[in-house]
Design a protein around this motif. Structure first.
Motif: not given
Length: 302
Positions: A181-182, A253-255, A278-280
């Motif tokens: 999820a991260l 991206d969450k980071l 749509e990518a993290g």
């Protein structure tokens, strides 16, 4: 220990290679091609060479691909001198390239591996043909709020606290789900093969006595690199890179914030950008075909 030994793992044929200060696990396809230009893939914080399996498969017809496990990650043991700084990881990758004689390579880096790749390319341009940087951990101050928990790993004592509070035989699948999820833009879309590999690796790492200390030490290395100035500044080193660069950012991206993309494009002398809505944080795992297409365009133009 011999300079080079075979190792078995789930990501294909592998071996260990002794370099100054460390013994690294290196992964690649069972069949290699000396006729293709060499490429080396460097993973991010908490990752391993297995993070590159899909992208390496996509590019195996145009590149001679290998992935390295940084000291203490994947199947590599912690560094002999305990040096988990950014410079320590750079030293290890340079050591491998010199020991293998594969340079100059097309160098790929994700997150921490992206910072490693930038510093390596600035210090040893003779070892790098091109850079592909996927959500590279370049200084972003202040970091976005969703990255703060990862940064907290760098605080003294956090690794020891986590090791004491982590329940033996804990819910590995739940912990893996939290990790995905991260780093994924859409965790629900993770293919079953990636999920199974991630759970197995999380379970294996949870049983290693050094796993948390390596994670915390490398997190401290990233935080320290963010504060460096002068010639050691990662942004200044990015400006020194003359090799062509492909930058890949995910809008989810969450980071690493995609807002860093503009600064990165301006910093590198020869940069092109791929933004994936749509990518993290791990676009090479989520969208390997689209990343591979952009890499092929980079190679064709280089």
């Amino acid at each position: 220990m011999s300079t080079e030994q075979r190792v078995a793992d789930g990501a294909g044929a592998g071996r260990t290679v002794e370099v100054p200060g460390a013994v690294l696990a290196v992964h690649g396809p069972a069949t290699r091609s000396a006729d293709l230009p060499p490429a080396l893939f460097v993973h991010g914080l908490g990752g391993s060479g297995d993070n590159w399996t899909e992208l390496m498969t996509e590019l195996s017809d145009v590149l001679d691909v290998e992935a390295v496990d940084l000291p203490g990650f994947g199947w590599s043991m912690p560094p002999q001198d305990g040096n988990l700084s950014l410079n320590g990881h750079v030293r290890a990758v340079i050591g491998y390239l010199e020991a293998s004689g594969r340079g100059p390579v097309h160098l790929f880096g994700n997150s921490l591996g992206g910072a490693v790749a930038v510093r390596l390319a600035a210090l040893r341009p003779d070892l790098v043909r091109s850079l592909t940087l996927i959500s590279p951990a370049l200084p972003e101050l202040p970091p976005q709020r969703t990255a703060w928990p990862t940064g907290l790993l760098a605080l003294p004592g956090v690794a020891a606290l986590l090791s004491r509070t982590r329940a033996p035989g804990g819910d590995v699948e739940a912990a893996t789900r939290q990790l995905m999820a991260l780093v994924y833009g859409d965790p629900a879309a993770v293919p079953s093969g990636q999920w199974d590999r991630a759970v197995a690796e999380y379970r294996r790492r949870a049983g290693l006595p050094y796993a948390l200390s390596v994670l915390a030490g490398s997190a401290r290395g990233i935080v320290s690199a963010y504060t460096e100035r002068g010639d050691q500044s990662l942004w200044r080193q990015a400006a020194q890179v003359k090799a062509p660069v492909l930058l890949v950012y995910g809008l989810k991206d969450k980071l690493v914030s995609y807002r860093s993309a503009r600064k990165a494009c301006a910093a590198f002398a020869d940069a092109r950008l791929l933004v994936l809505p749509e990518a993290g944080h791990v676009a090479m795992l989520e969208h390997p075909e689209r990343v591979a297409r952009a890499v092929r365009e980079l190679l064709a133009a280089s």
